[in-house]
Design a protein around this motif. Structure first.
Motif, PDB file in Angstrom:
ATOM      1  N   ASP A  87      -3.627  22.258  89.959  1.00  0.00           N
ATOM      2  CA  ASP A  87      -3.570  22.028  91.399  1.00  0.00           C
ATOM      3  C   ASP A  87      -4.081  20.622  91.716  1.00  0.00           C
ATOM      4  N   VAL A  88      -3.544  20.046  92.781  1.00  0.00           N
ATOM      5  CA  VAL A  88      -3.927  18.705  93.215  1.00  0.00           C
ATOM      6  C   VAL A  88      -4.426  18.783  94.643  1.00  0.00           C
ATOM      7  N   THR A  89      -5.547  18.111  94.926  1.00  0.00           N
ATOM      8  CA  THR A  89      -6.098  18.115  96.282  1.00  0.00           C
ATOM      9  C   THR A  89      -6.240  16.681  96.794  1.00  0.00           C
ATOM     10  N   LEU A  90      -6.211  16.552  98.089  1.00  0.00           N
ATOM     11  CA  LEU A  90      -6.460  15.283  98.761  1.00  0.00           C
ATOM     12  C   LEU A  90      -7.575  15.508  99.764  1.00  0.00           C
ATOM     13  N   ASP A  91      -8.739  14.912  99.492  1.00  0.00           N
ATOM     14  CA  ASP A  91      -9.933  15.129 100.323  1.00  0.00           C
ATOM     15  C   ASP A  91     -10.249  16.619 100.481  1.00  0.00           C
ATOM     16  N   GLY A  92     -10.101  17.374  99.396  1.00  0.00           N
ATOM     17  CA  GLY A  92     -10.472  18.786  99.389  1.00  0.00           C
ATOM     18  C   GLY A  92      -9.382  19.754  99.790  1.00  0.00           C
ATOM     19  N   ALA A  93      -8.281  19.252 100.341  1.00  0.00           N
ATOM     20  CA  ALA A  93      -7.185  20.119 100.769  1.00  0.00           C
ATOM     21  C   ALA A  93      -6.072  20.087  99.713  1.00  0.00           C
ATOM     22  N   LYS A  94      -5.588  21.260  99.323  1.00  0.00           N
ATOM     23  CA  LYS A  94      -4.541  21.319  98.310  1.00  0.00           C
ATOM     24  C   LYS A  94      -3.247  20.729  98.854  1.00  0.00           C
ATOM     25  N   ILE A  95      -2.655  19.817  98.056  1.00  0.00           N
ATOM     26  CA  ILE A  95      -1.393  19.197  98.472  1.00  0.00           C
ATOM     27  C   ILE A  95      -0.254  19.512  97.497  1.00  0.00           C
ATOM     28  N   GLY A  96      -0.552  20.329  96.472  1.00  0.00           N
ATOM     29  CA  GLY A  96       0.506  20.694  95.541  1.00  0.00           C
ATOM     30  C   GLY A  96       0.003  20.908  94.132  1.00  0.00           C
ATOM     31  N   SER A  97       0.915  20.785  93.173  1.00  0.00           N
ATOM     32  CA  SER A  97       0.578  21.026  91.771  1.00  0.00           C
ATOM     33  C   SER A  97       1.575  20.303  90.864  1.00  0.00           C
ATOM     34  N   PHE A  98       1.253  20.276  89.581  1.00  0.00           N
ATOM     35  CA  PHE A  98       2.174  19.747  88.575  1.00  0.00           C
ATOM     36  C   PHE A  98       1.847  20.405  87.244  1.00  0.00           C
ATOM     37  N   LYS A  99       2.747  20.273  86.284  1.00  0.00           N
ATOM     38  CA  LYS A  99       2.497  20.750  84.928  1.00  0.00           C
ATOM     39  C   LYS A  99       2.487  19.562  83.975  1.00  0.00           C
ATOM     40  N   HIS A 100       1.668  19.683  82.922  1.00  0.00           N
ATOM     41  CA  HIS A 100       1.661  18.624  81.922  1.00  0.00           C
ATOM     42  C   HIS A 100       1.557  19.216  80.525  1.00  0.00           C
ATOM     43  N   LEU A 101       2.200  18.546  79.569  1.00  0.00           N
ATOM     44  CA  LEU A 101       2.152  18.926  78.158  1.00  0.00           C
ATOM     45  C   LEU A 101       1.567  17.741  77.398  1.00  0.00           C
ATOM     46  N   PRO A 102       0.335  17.874  76.842  1.00  0.00           N
ATOM     47  CA  PRO A 102      -0.361  16.695  76.312  1.00  0.00           C
ATOM     48  C   PRO A 102      -0.588  16.705  74.789  1.00  0.00           C
ATOM     49  N   PRO A 103       0.463  16.707  73.941  1.00  0.00           N
ATOM     50  CA  PRO A 103       0.209  16.651  72.500  1.00  0.00           C
ATOM     51  C   PRO A 103      -0.569  15.388  72.130  1.00  0.00           C
ATOM     52  N   THR A 104      -1.521  15.539  71.213  1.00  0.00           N
ATOM     53  CA  THR A 104      -2.389  14.434  70.810  1.00  0.00           C
ATOM     54  C   THR A 104      -2.492  14.397  69.294  1.00  0.00           C
ATOM     55  N   LEU A 105      -2.360  13.210  68.730  1.00  0.00           N
ATOM     56  CA  LEU A 105      -2.471  13.021  67.283  1.00  0.00           C
ATOM     57  C   LEU A 105      -3.681  12.147  66.998  1.00  0.00           C
ATOM     58  N   THR A 106      -4.602  12.643  66.158  1.00  0.00           N
ATOM     59  CA  THR A 106      -5.792  11.875  65.813  1.00  0.00           C
ATOM     60  C   THR A 106      -5.932  11.762  64.295  1.00  0.00           C
ATOM     61  N   LEU A 107      -6.593  10.709  63.868  1.00  0.00           N
ATOM     62  CA  LEU A 107      -6.974  10.528  62.470  1.00  0.00           C
ATOM     63  C   LEU A 107      -8.479  10.712  62.392  1.00  0.00           C
ATOM     64  N   GLN A 108      -8.937  11.629  61.538  1.00  0.00           N
ATOM     65  CA  GLN A 108     -10.343  12.018  61.508  1.00  0.00           C
ATOM     66  C   GLN A 108     -11.009  11.616  60.190  1.00  0.00           C
ATOM     67  N   TYR A 109     -12.329  11.411  60.273  1.00  0.00           N
ATOM     68  CA  TYR A 109     -13.144  11.255  59.070  1.00  0.00           C
ATOM     69  C   TYR A 109     -14.167  12.387  59.038  1.00  0.00           C
ATOM     70  N   HIS A 110     -14.108  13.201  57.986  1.00  0.00           N
ATOM     71  CA  HIS A 110     -15.036  14.323  57.800  1.00  0.00           C
ATOM     72  C   HIS A 110     -16.146  13.882  56.845  1.00  0.00           C
ATOM     73  N   PHE A 111     -17.395  13.949  57.328  1.00  0.00           N
ATOM     74  CA  PHE A 111     -18.518  13.386  56.568  1.00  0.00           C
ATOM     75  C   PHE A 111     -18.933  14.244  55.371  1.00  0.00           C
ATOM     76  N   ALA A 112     -18.828  15.562  55.493  1.00  0.00           N
ATOM     77  CA  ALA A 112     -19.293  16.447  54.407  1.00  0.00           C
ATOM     78  C   ALA A 112     -18.349  17.632  54.270  1.00  0.00           C
ATOM     79  N   PRO A 113     -17.092  17.384  53.873  1.00  0.00           N
ATOM     80  CA  PRO A 113     -16.089  18.459  53.883  1.00  0.00           C
ATOM     81  C   PRO A 113     -16.402  19.615  52.943  1.00  0.00           C
ATOM     82  N   ALA A 114     -17.201  19.391  51.910  1.00  0.00           N
ATOM     83  CA  ALA A 114     -17.513  20.451  50.948  1.00  0.00           C
ATOM     84  C   ALA A 114     -18.747  21.259  51.348  1.00  0.00           C
ATOM     85  N   GLN A 115     -19.445  20.836  52.392  1.00  0.00           N
ATOM     86  CA  GLN A 115     -20.671  21.508  52.809  1.00  0.00           C
ATOM     87  C   GLN A 115     -20.404  22.576  53.867  1.00  0.00           C
TER      88      GLN A 115
END
Length: 203
Positions: A87-115
Motif C-alpha cells: 500500500d502507498v500513502t500520501l501524508d497518512g492517507a492511502k492513495i493506492g498500491s503496487f506490486k513488486h518482484l525483487p530478485p537479488t543476486l549476492t556474492l558471499q564470503y563465509h568465515f567459518a563454513p565448517a564450524q
C-alpha cells in the motif's frame, strides 16, 4: 614389498573415497520469513518546500533463496519471492498500491563454513520489477524497473549434517520516479532493510 605397496595404495584409495563422500554438496537452499522495513524517503509532491510525502508500507513476506558454493568460503546466492503488494500513502492517507518482484543476486564470503556457527557477509545487485500500479484512481504511476545495490550479513547455525538455522539482514536499494497525469511528481526511495530468519538445507 609389492604386497605392502598394494596395501598402502588400498588404504590411500579408501581414505580418498571417504574424503570425497564427506565433502558437502555445493547447493544450499533456505526458506525465510522476511520483514521488509522500508526507508520511506521521497521528494515532496509539489516540489521543494511542500510537505506532501509518499510512504510505502512495511510488511513481512516469505522468501526462498538458493546458494551455490564456488569454494568452501565463497558462495553465490539468488534470493527469490513472489510479487509482493504494498500500500502507498500520501501524508497518512492511502492513495493506492503496487506490486513488486525483487530478485537479488549476492556474492558471499563465509568465515567459518565448517564450524557450527558460520557468519558471512555479501554484496550484489537487486533488480525490482514493478507492476499493477494503482495510484490516485489511475492518475498516478511508477517506473516499471529499478536497479540497485544490495548489502548482506548473517550467520548459519548447523543443526546436523544437512539442516541449519539462519539469520540474515540485507539492505537493498529500490527507487522509482512517481508520475501524476504523465508528469514526474516525486521520487520514492523505498531502500528497505530486510530482516530474515529461517532454515536451510545443504544437499
Amino acid at each position: 614389498m609389492k604386497k605392502l605397496s598394494i596395501k598402502l595404495l588400498a588404504v590411500a584409495l579408501g581414505l580418498a573415497s571417504g574424503a570425497v563422500m564427506a565433502q558437502e554438496s555445493p547447493w544450499l537452499v533456505r526458506a525465510r520469513a522476511v520483514h521488509i522495513d522500508t526507508a520511506n524517503k521521497s521528494d515532496p509532491v509539489g516540489g521543494v518546500g511542500a510537505a506532501n510525502l509518499i510512504r510505502v508500507e512495511s510488511k513481512t513476506i516469505p522468501e526462498l533463496d538458493v546458494s551455490y558454493f564456488l569454494t568452501p568460503n565463497i558462495a553465490a546466492e539468488l534470493i527469490l519471492t513472489y510479487p509482493q503488494k504494498h500500500d502507498v500513502t500520501l501524508d497518512g492517507a492511502k492513495i493506492g498500491s503496487f506490486k513488486h518482484l525483487p530478485p537479488t543476486l549476492t556474492l558471499q564470503y563465509h568465515f567459518a563454513p565448517a564450524q557450527t556457527f558460520s557468519p558471512y557477509v555479501g554484496a550484489g545487485l537487486n533488480y525490482t520489477r514493478i507492476s499493477k500500479v494503482r495510484l490516485l484512481d489511475g492518475a498516478g504511476d511508477l517506473e516499471n524497473d529499478s536497479w540497485g545495490g544490495a548489502l548482506q550479513a548473517g550467520f548459519d547455525v548447523k543443526l546436523d549434517r544437512n539442516w541449519s538455522l539462519n539469520v540474515d539482514v540485507k539492505k537493498v536499494q529500490i527507487r522509482s520516479d512517481v508520475y501524476v497525469s504523465g508528469a514526474r511528481a516525486s521520487k520514492v526511495k523505498v531502500d528497505p532493510v530486510l530482516f530474515g530468519i529461517g532454515v536451510g538445507y545443504r544437499f
